[in-house]
Motif scaffolding. Structure first.
Motif, short mmCIF file in Angstrom:
data_model
loop_
_atom_site.label_atom_id
_atom_site.label_comp_id
_atom_site.label_asym_id
_atom_site.label_seq_id
_atom_site.Cartn_x
_atom_site.Cartn_y
_atom_site.Cartn_z
N UNK A 1 0.89 -1.21 0.04
CA UNK A 1 0.08 -0.19 -0.04
C UNK A 1 0.98 1.22 0.07
N UNK A 2 0.72 2.25 -0.71
CA UNK A 2 1.36 3.35 -0.96
C UNK A 2 0.94 4.06 0.13
N UNK A 3 1.71 4.63 1.03
CA UNK A 3 1.48 5.38 2.35
C UNK A 3 1.18 6.92 1.85
N UNK A 4 1.60 7.35 0.72
CA UNK A 4 1.28 8.72 0.14
C UNK A 4 -0.03 8.85 -0.44
N UNK A 5 -0.65 7.80 -0.75
CA UNK A 5 -1.87 7.86 -1.83
C UNK A 5 -2.55 6.52 -1.35
N UNK A 6 -3.83 6.89 -0.90
CA UNK A 6 -4.82 5.71 -0.35
C UNK A 6 -6.31 6.14 -0.17
N UNK A 7 -7.17 5.33 -0.08
CA UNK A 7 -8.71 5.59 -0.14
C UNK A 7 -8.86 5.84 1.21
N UNK A 8 -9.66 7.29 1.40
CA UNK A 8 -10.21 7.68 2.46
C UNK A 8 -11.97 7.93 2.37
N UNK A 9 -12.51 7.69 3.81
CA UNK A 9 -13.90 8.22 3.57
C UNK A 9 -14.13 9.62 2.93
N UNK A 10 -15.16 9.57 1.87
CA UNK A 10 -15.47 10.73 1.15
C UNK A 10 -16.19 11.70 2.01
N UNK A 11 -16.89 11.19 3.14
CA UNK A 11 -17.95 12.21 3.97
C UNK A 11 -18.32 11.01 4.75
N UNK A 12 -19.31 11.71 5.65
CA UNK A 12 -20.20 10.98 6.46
C UNK A 12 -20.74 9.82 5.87
N UNK A 13 -21.18 8.61 6.41
CA UNK A 13 -21.89 7.50 5.73
C UNK A 13 -22.33 6.86 7.00
N UNK A 14 -23.54 6.15 6.87
CA UNK A 14 -24.34 5.60 7.79
C UNK A 14 -25.03 4.51 7.12
N UNK A 15 -25.29 3.15 7.89
CA UNK A 15 -26.06 2.15 7.50
C UNK A 15 -26.44 1.32 8.67
N UNK A 16 -27.57 0.71 8.70
CA UNK A 16 -28.19 0.29 9.68
C UNK A 16 -28.69 -1.20 9.49
N UNK A 17 -28.94 -2.03 10.57
CA UNK A 17 -29.17 -3.25 10.54
C UNK A 17 -29.87 -3.85 11.77
N UNK A 18 -30.94 -4.68 11.77
CA UNK A 18 -31.41 -5.24 12.90
C UNK A 18 -31.05 -6.88 13.08
N UNK A 19 -30.61 -7.07 14.40
CA UNK A 19 -30.08 -8.41 14.61
C UNK A 19 -30.99 -8.68 15.92
N UNK A 20 -31.74 -9.74 15.58
CA UNK A 20 -32.46 -10.29 16.92
C UNK A 20 -33.06 -9.14 17.75
N UNK A 21 -33.78 -8.31 17.05
CA UNK A 21 -34.36 -7.19 17.68
C UNK A 21 -33.43 -6.24 18.12
N UNK A 22 -32.32 -6.36 18.11
CA UNK A 22 -31.43 -5.26 18.53
C UNK A 22 -31.23 -4.39 17.26
N UNK A 23 -31.11 -3.04 17.34
CA UNK A 23 -31.20 -2.19 16.23
C UNK A 23 -29.42 -1.84 16.22
N UNK A 24 -28.84 -1.98 15.20
CA UNK A 24 -27.44 -1.41 14.96
C UNK A 24 -27.12 -0.23 13.87
N UNK A 25 -26.81 0.71 14.24
CA UNK A 25 -26.44 1.85 13.47
C UNK A 25 -24.92 1.97 13.47
N UNK A 26 -24.40 2.05 11.93
CA UNK A 26 -23.05 2.22 12.10
C UNK A 26 -22.84 3.64 11.37
N UNK A 27 -22.08 4.64 11.97
CA UNK A 27 -21.85 5.77 11.51
C UNK A 27 -20.35 5.75 11.09
N UNK A 28 -19.86 6.18 10.08
CA UNK A 28 -18.32 6.20 9.58
C UNK A 28 -17.98 7.65 9.19
#
Length: 208
Positions: A1-28
């Motif tokens: 991996x080139x330490x001078x050039x690499x992928x980074x998040x372009x902005x705020x991003x959010x996904x959500x899933x329900x697992x056995x009635x628990x709600x999981x919200x992931x924010x990046x």
């Protein structure tokens, strides 16, 4: 991996899933420094202050780098949230990234294995759909040429991803240029070839 050039998040991003009635919200989010990672985590914790848990992990630096990392189980059983989240981030191919997985407990206990899978899945799901851009480490150069070489210099610059910050006309023509660190030596060689060595190239500064 080139330490001078690499992928980074372009902005705020959010996904959500329900697992056995628990709600999981992931924010990046993009986190180029530890301070910015912690500030982002604090904002998400404030947004979801009523959640059962706000677990988090971050990697500052190139993908897979462990020099500047952090994680927290935020009350979940030790090792079931922060560590698996960090492991998923380190293998995610993205740098300068922070994630918070917010959990609203739904009444069904997942067990340690279930928690590890759930928090890992939250990070992986976010990474799969995460919009990215490229981090390019840049530097600035002062370049001075004779008037006869100005046209040739201007034709060269786009090939080396150069941005002209300033130009000054006196006995010679001076430029302040910004370009990726990885292009500096190639540009220096091209300018020497163009001017038969009659060029002054001096480093000014670079980002970190």
């Amino acid at each position: 991996m080139d330490e001078k050039r690499y992928p980074i998040p372009a902005g705020l991003h959010r996904v959500e899933q329900d697992i056995q009635k628990s709600r999981f919200i992931t924010t990046a989010a993009h986190a180029p420094t530890v301070e910015e990672a912690k500030a982002f985590i604090a904002r998400v914790r404030e947004e979801f202050a009523d959640a059962t848990h706000n677990c988090w992990a971050f990697v500052v630096g190139p993908p897979g780098s462990t020099a500047q990392v952090g994680m927290s189980d935020d009350g979940e059983p030790h090792g079931t949230a922060g560590r698996p989240m960090l492991t998923a981030l380190l293998h995610g191919g993205v740098g300068d990234v922070a994630m918070v997985v917010t959990r609203y407990f739904g009444g069904t206990l997942l067990g340690k294995g279930g928690l590890v899978r759930a928090y890992t899945a939250g990070v992986q799901q976010a990474l799969e759909s995460l919009p990215t851009t490229e981090r390019v480490r840049k530097t600035r150069l002062a370049v001075e040429v004779e008037y006869t070489h100005v046209d040739g210099l201007r034709r060269l610059l786009p090939s080396y991803e150069v941005q002209v910050l300033a130009e000054e006309y006196s006995a010679t023509v001076g430029y302040r240029l910004e370009l990726p660190v990885t292009q500096v030596e190639a540009l220096r060689t091209a300018l020497n070839d163009l001017t038969l060595g009659q060029v002054l190239v001096e480093p000014l500064d670079s980002d970190d």
